[in-house]
Design an enzyme around this catalytic site. Structure first.
Site, short mmCIF file in Angstrom:
data_model
loop_
_atom_site.label_atom_id
_atom_site.label_comp_id
_atom_site.label_asym_id
_atom_site.label_seq_id
_atom_site.Cartn_x
_atom_site.Cartn_y
_atom_site.Cartn_z
N PRO A 41 0.79 -1.24 0.00
CG PRO A 41 0.04 -0.92 2.19
CD PRO A 41 0.78 -1.90 1.31
CB CYS A 42 3.12 2.82 -2.46
SG CYS A 42 2.26 2.45 -3.99
#
Length: 364
Positions: free
Chosen positions: A317-318
């Site tokens: 989850p950047c």
């Protein structure tokens, strides 16, 4: 809170400036009206002493405020643009249509304005979006083992060269170059925020990117150079698994992913990606937070580069990484998608807090 709010004076100045960088991240609640708004709301500005700032819609509602009817803080920025609404609805109704600028003009819209609006909200033009939607049918034909000519016709291309060019722009190579013996396989996964390309082997997910991301062909070429046996079209059980998990995620039923991942990067980059996966759904971090977490507080820029080099969107989850001041920062899938993902994950944070409150009440 999902991140530390900047000080009152900074946020009030952002309100005066109608700073859209805080949209979806900070809301202003006005005591004299009982209304809460985006900081970019064009309405007349209240006095500073009448403003409270909150980081979630839930916090505003719980404090007794109701949403502004002018800036619609419950919607994303693109949702209340009539041009976007009309054209995306038309595209969803007929994804195989071969759109041209004269079709846009026939609907009463100026093509140059449409190009500008779609580039601002989505990072691509409407015609590019429509072209990607058409490719979906051809892609699925190939993934089932169909002939290239059948895929071309399914995608609505009269020209074989036009189809090959469009396909190569998406996947980095012409469909005629696939042998069927490739170890990795790429397939199309539809999501509520746009189609994605998943590349898997029999057990692991190697890449998950939005189909309209400009860097996708480059990422696929890099993966081809690393992976022995090349990349073909089709799917494995791992593809079905991540598709199902994504469906559950967008329905609010799955905060975490369990599909095994195959990382392709340096040891430092892998440490960043592992740290990203440890950010709880609904929470956010800054680049400096991640740098401290991996024991490299002086490597903030390197963390940012590793964050941008992530090839497994959503699962790694950047999108949960924000600027130091809480504003949205760059995202390969487009800032509008980053905002949607953060908004979606807010419900997971609320669900987690509700469970904690229930356990606390039961123990008390």
């Amino acid at each position: 809170m999902l991140f530390d709010l900047p000080n009152h004076d900074l946020l009030y100045q952002a309100l005066i400036d109608q700073d859209s960088r805080y949209d979806g991240r900070v809301f202003v609640a006005v005591r004299t009206t009982g209304i809460f708004c985006r900081l970019s709301c064009p309405a007349r500005k209240p006095k500073s002493e009448n403003c409270n700032f909150y980081d979630t819609v839930a916090a505003c509602v719980e404090a007794g405020y109701r949403p502004c009817k002018r800036c619609r803080p419950l919607a994303t920025a693109s949702d209340h643009d009539p041009t976007v609404a009309a054209l995306t609805a038309a595209l969803e109704a007929d994804p195989a249509r071969r759109w041209q600028e004269r079709d846009i003009a026939a609907m009463g819209f100026d093509p140059s304005t449409v190009r500008r609006v779609f580039k601002r909200y989505f990072g691509i033009t409407f015609l590019d979006m429509a072209r990607t939607a058409r490719l979906r049918s051809g892609f699925q034909t190939l993934s089932r083992g169909g002939r290239v000519i059948d895929a071309q016709l399914e995608a609505g291309f009269d020209s074989g060269s036009g189809f090959r060019t469009a396909f190569a722009k998406l996947l980095g190579q012409s469909p005629s170059r696939f042998t069927g013996e490739e170890i990795l396989r790429a397939d199309w996964i539809d999501t509520p925020i746009g189609p994605m390309i998943a590349v898997c082997d029999r057990t692991n997910l190697h890449l998950l990117e939005f189909a309209d991301r400009k860097a996708l062909p480059t990422e696929l070429k890099r993966l081809q150079a690393i992976a022995k046996g090349g990349i073909g079209v089709g799917r494995y059980e791992a593809t079905d698994r991540i598709a199902k998990e994504l469906e559950e995620y967008f329905k609010g039923q799955r905060p975490e992913f369990e599909t095994p991942l195959a990382y392709h990067g340096s040891p430092f980059a892998k440490s960043v990606w592992h740290a990203l996966r440890r950010i709880p759904p609904g929470a956010t971090r800054s680049y400096s937070d991640i740098a401290r977490q991996i024991g490299r507080p002086d490597a903030v820029r390197a963390v940012a580069r590793a964050n941008g080099a992530n090839q497994i969107a959503i699962v790694v989850p950047c999108h949960r990484v924000l600027g130091a001041d809480g504003s949205l920062t760059g995202y390969g899938g487009g800032l509008w998608r980053k905002q949607r993902l953060i908004d979606l994950e807010g419900q997971y944070a609320r669900q987690s807090q509700a469970r904690k409150d229930t356990r606390h009440a039961a123990s008390g």
